[in-house]
Design a protein around this motif. Structure first.
Motif, short mmCIF file in Angstrom:
data_model
loop_
_atom_site.label_atom_id
_atom_site.label_comp_id
_atom_site.label_asym_id
_atom_site.label_seq_id
_atom_site.Cartn_x
_atom_site.Cartn_y
_atom_site.Cartn_z
N VAL B 24 -10.27 7.31 -1.09
CA VAL B 24 -9.64 8.12 -0.04
C VAL B 24 -10.49 8.06 1.24
CG1 VAL B 24 -10.66 10.41 -0.54
CG2 VAL B 24 -8.33 10.26 0.37
N MET B 25 -11.81 7.90 1.07
CA MET B 25 -12.65 7.77 2.26
C MET B 25 -12.39 6.44 2.97
SD MET B 25 -16.07 9.66 0.83
CE MET B 25 -17.02 9.79 2.32
N ALA B 26 -12.12 5.39 2.18
CA ALA B 26 -11.77 4.10 2.77
C ALA B 26 -10.40 4.18 3.45
CB ALA B 26 -11.77 3.02 1.69
N VAL B 27 -9.47 4.90 2.83
CA VAL B 27 -8.14 5.07 3.41
C VAL B 27 -8.24 5.80 4.76
CG1 VAL B 27 -5.96 6.35 3.12
CG2 VAL B 27 -6.86 4.99 1.23
N LYS B 28 -9.09 6.81 4.79
CA LYS B 28 -9.24 7.61 6.03
C LYS B 28 -9.75 6.76 7.19
CE LYS B 28 -9.30 11.47 8.44
NZ LYS B 28 -9.25 10.87 9.77
N LYS B 29 -10.56 5.75 6.84
CA LYS B 29 -11.08 4.87 7.91
C LYS B 29 -9.96 4.06 8.56
CE LYS B 29 -15.91 4.49 6.74
NZ LYS B 29 -16.29 4.59 5.33
N LYS B 30 -8.90 3.78 7.78
CA LYS B 30 -7.81 2.93 8.27
C LYS B 30 -6.67 3.74 8.88
CE LYS B 30 -7.40 -1.37 5.81
NZ LYS B 30 -6.46 -2.09 4.96
N HIS B 31 -6.52 4.98 8.39
CA HIS B 31 -5.33 5.75 8.77
C HIS B 31 -5.73 7.09 9.36
CE1 HIS B 31 -2.71 2.83 6.78
NE2 HIS B 31 -3.62 2.82 5.81
N GLU B 32 -4.87 7.59 10.21
CA GLU B 32 -5.12 8.86 10.90
C GLU B 32 -5.28 10.02 9.93
OE1 GLU B 32 -5.45 9.25 14.20
OE2 GLU B 32 -5.60 11.44 14.07
N SER B 33 -4.31 10.14 8.99
CA SER B 33 -4.29 11.30 8.10
C SER B 33 -4.40 10.86 6.64
CB SER B 33 -2.99 12.09 8.25
OG SER B 33 -2.76 12.36 9.60
N ALA B 34 -5.32 11.49 5.94
CA ALA B 34 -5.48 11.16 4.52
C ALA B 34 -5.71 12.44 3.73
CB ALA B 34 -6.65 10.21 4.32
N ALA B 35 -5.20 12.43 2.49
CA ALA B 35 -5.37 13.60 1.62
C ALA B 35 -5.75 13.15 0.23
CB ALA B 35 -4.07 14.40 1.55
N LEU B 36 -6.58 13.96 -0.40
CA LEU B 36 -6.88 13.74 -1.82
C LEU B 36 -6.22 14.86 -2.61
CD1 LEU B 36 -8.55 12.12 -3.99
CD2 LEU B 36 -10.16 14.01 -3.84
#
Lengths: 359, 238
Positions: B24-36
């Motif tokens: 999810v931390m990697a996802v957050k680097k690519k996308h504006e909004s991320a949730a776990l």
């Protein structure tokens, strides 16, 4: 070639017991030891054993009592309040001298308490939660590997001493994962061999000998006293034969911490933190809690100014430390309780503070 | 990382939570909004919600139980609020499911969200006894698919031995995952590797001609004291 596997503590405890010839398990679910009960339900029958989920801890301990009387290798397990419910059965088993291994994956207490790791069952384990003159033999492993090694030993000690042996593993050890090298699979004692190895067992006299009697009730008080005196010698022997501990960094240590179970690993890190601040600290880690390794304190040198008990309870082990130190050093307690873990930084800071006071 | 919703499943103890947090931390680097979304209702300790504060500092929303920060509750009941990130088209959501088919069962009530915009991953640690063979891992994979009615879209090789991990462990796990991948026609997406071992692993992998898809892992779920060397002391009375 034997290879390490990565196991959760609770799984490893169950698998080790099976490999050490345990063929009877009775239990009732309670967090944080549930994976152990679950593991036995899935795997004990594959090894030819019997698993019963009892209707309560009280039922489980008495099923264990019965199976142990018949000469079986038995495991029971629970967590703190569940172990409290089992105390009557443990007292009974001690009174009739039957071996059983009991694993307590302890959590925060008293009462129902919390499900997080605790060490407040120290008195319950070492002072006896049941009635009467008896002792449990208690081991306190600090890693999953050590727990696995100790469970095998626990069966041998239980059978040699004809006494229940408790493995006191806190919730952290039950829930964490570690690489472990499991023992080789050992066959259970064949039914026909039980009378040879355990001549006291209720394995059937088959008209070839007098029938064995296992009983806990005495109508004549002198007979009860005679029975207790009859087995008491083994506890004196145990005090000489069984104490085990580990010592680290005692030479030149200004302060010695005493800690058991997973907490002792937190203390190791605190020792490193103290060293960074120029304080040399050592560790005594009791491996047996009963009999307690009092002789460990004789290893402490002249450089030591203070002894600190680091435990997840309100100073229960501290009593044994006071017996062992015999007033030679000031001793104090650094602890958290109720299921709250203590962290290395906090240990280091509080030990430093105490040391400054006694310098 | 193409799909908006990523569901992380696997045998319990395979390292789903550590992977989910890193992922999810990697996802957050690519996308504006991320949730776990922590859907682990099986484990009492070591759940991703323990890292709620850290993740929120990174700007990642964390959804778990109705008790929020009260992580020690014995009956972790999931909160209805966690439908929000699943419905919000602008949110990239990572779901950390509980172990085994029984842990994955809780996914069923959210099945309507698991269409084309989602993928379910299966995490494997070949050093866990029950997933140490292709057969064992396949059994767990099939039981999770049967339980949820969702197909697994990718395999994550997370073979490690904690501090004792070497690149041999990762390569052993990759071999096992290859067997799984060939049997089910499901790609191996990543091989997880502790950051300090990545360089050595890369060299060994290229020597063997493997494209592991190395996913560097930071270790968040294991405190340093847990791996203290316990062999440096002297035992008495043993």
């Amino acid at each position: 070639m034997k290879e390490k596997v990565l196991m959760k503590g609770n799984e490893a405890f169950g698998e080790t017991a099976i490999r050490c010839g345990c063929r009877f398990y009775f239990g009732y679910p309670i967090t944080p030891q549930n994976e152990l009960t679950e593991y036995m339900s899935a795997n004990l029958m594959k090894a030819g054993g019997e698993f019963i989920q009892a209707e309560s801890e009280l039922a489980a301990v008495n099923m264990a009592y019965g199976a142990a009387c018949s000469g079986g290798r038995v495991l029971i397990s629970s967590s703190s309040p569940g172990i409290a419910l089992m105390q009557e059965g443990l007292s009974f088993m001690c009174s009739v001298q039957v071996p059983v291994v009991i694993i307590n994956v302890s959590r925060g207490g008293p009462g129902v308490g919390s499900i997080q790791p605790g060490q407040a069952d120290y008195y319950q384990a070492t002072r006896g939660g049941g009635n009467g003159d008896y002792h449990l033999i208690v081991y306190a492993p600090s890693s999953i590997q050590e727990a696995s090694d100790i469970i095998g030993k626990a069966y041998d000690v239980a059978e040699k001493y004809r006494n229940p042996v408790m493995v006191l593993a806190d919730g952290m050890l039950g829930q964490m994962m570690e690489p472990v090298l499991l023992p080789e699979m050992k066959e259970a004692l064949a039914e026909e061999d039980i009378p040879k190895v355990k001549p006291w067992a209720l394995a059937g006299h088959k008209d070839k000998r007098e029938h064995n009697v296992i009983k806990s009730l005495y109508l004549q008080t002198e007979q009860l006293e005679e029975t207790i005196n009859g087995y008491w010698g083994k506890y004196e022997t145990a005090k000489k034969e069984l104490p085990e501990y580990e010592a680290y960094n005692l030479d030149g240590a200004e302060v010695v911490m005493v800690s058991y179970g997973s907490t002792s690993r937190i203390v190791l890190e605190a020792i490193d933190l103290l060293a960074e601040g120029g304080i040399k600290a050592g560790l005594i880690r009791p491996i047996t809690l009963w009999p307690f390794p009092y002789e460990a304190f004789d290893k402490i040198g002249e450089s030591t100014k203070a002894v600190v008990s680091v435990e997840l309870s309100k100073g229960q082990m501290l009593d044994d430390i006071l017996i062992g130190t015999r007033g030679r050093w000031p001793a104090t307690l650094v602890s958290r309780t109720g299921g709250v873990l203590i962290y290395p930084q906090e240990v280091a800071e509080r030990v430093k503070e105490f040391l400054e006071g006694v310098r | 990382m193409e799909k908006r919703i990523t569901i992380i499943t696997g045998h319990y103890g395979s390292g789903k939570t550590e992977f989910a947090i890193n992922y999810v931390m990697a996802v957050k680097k690519k996308h504006e909004s991320a949730a776990l979304i922590d859907l682990d209702i099986a484990n009492p300790y070591f759940r991703s919600r323990e890292k709620q504060g850290m993740l929120e500092n990174e700007g990642i929303a964390v959804y778990s139980n109705v008790f929020g920060y009260d992580i020690t509750a014995d009956l972790p009941a999931i909160t209805a609020e966690l439908r929000a990130p699943l419905e919000d088209e602008s949110m990239h959501a990572v779901i950390d499911a509980g172990g085994d088919d029984s842990g994955a069962r809780v996914l069923n009530q959210f099945r309507k969200y698991f269409g084309d915009g989602s993928t379910m991953l299966f995490v494997v640690n070949a050093n866990r006894p029950e997933t140490g063979t292709v057969e064992g891992a396949a059994r767990h994979m099939v039981s999770i698919m049967d339980e949820t009615g969702v197909d697994i879209g990718g395999i994550v090789n997370n073979t490690h031995m904690l501090k004792e991990t070497s690149s041999k462990d990762v390569l052993k796990g990759y071999e096992l995952c290859k067997g799984l991948s060939e049997r089910f026609g499901i790609p191996i997406l990543y091989s997880c590797c502790r950051k300090d071992l990545c360089e050595g692993l890369e060299k060994e992998a290229s020597a063997s001609g493997y494209d592991l898809g190395i996913f560097p892992l930071s270790i968040f779920m294991r405190d340093a004291w847990m791996d203290n060397n316990i062999l440096r002391r002297t035992k008495y009375g043993v």
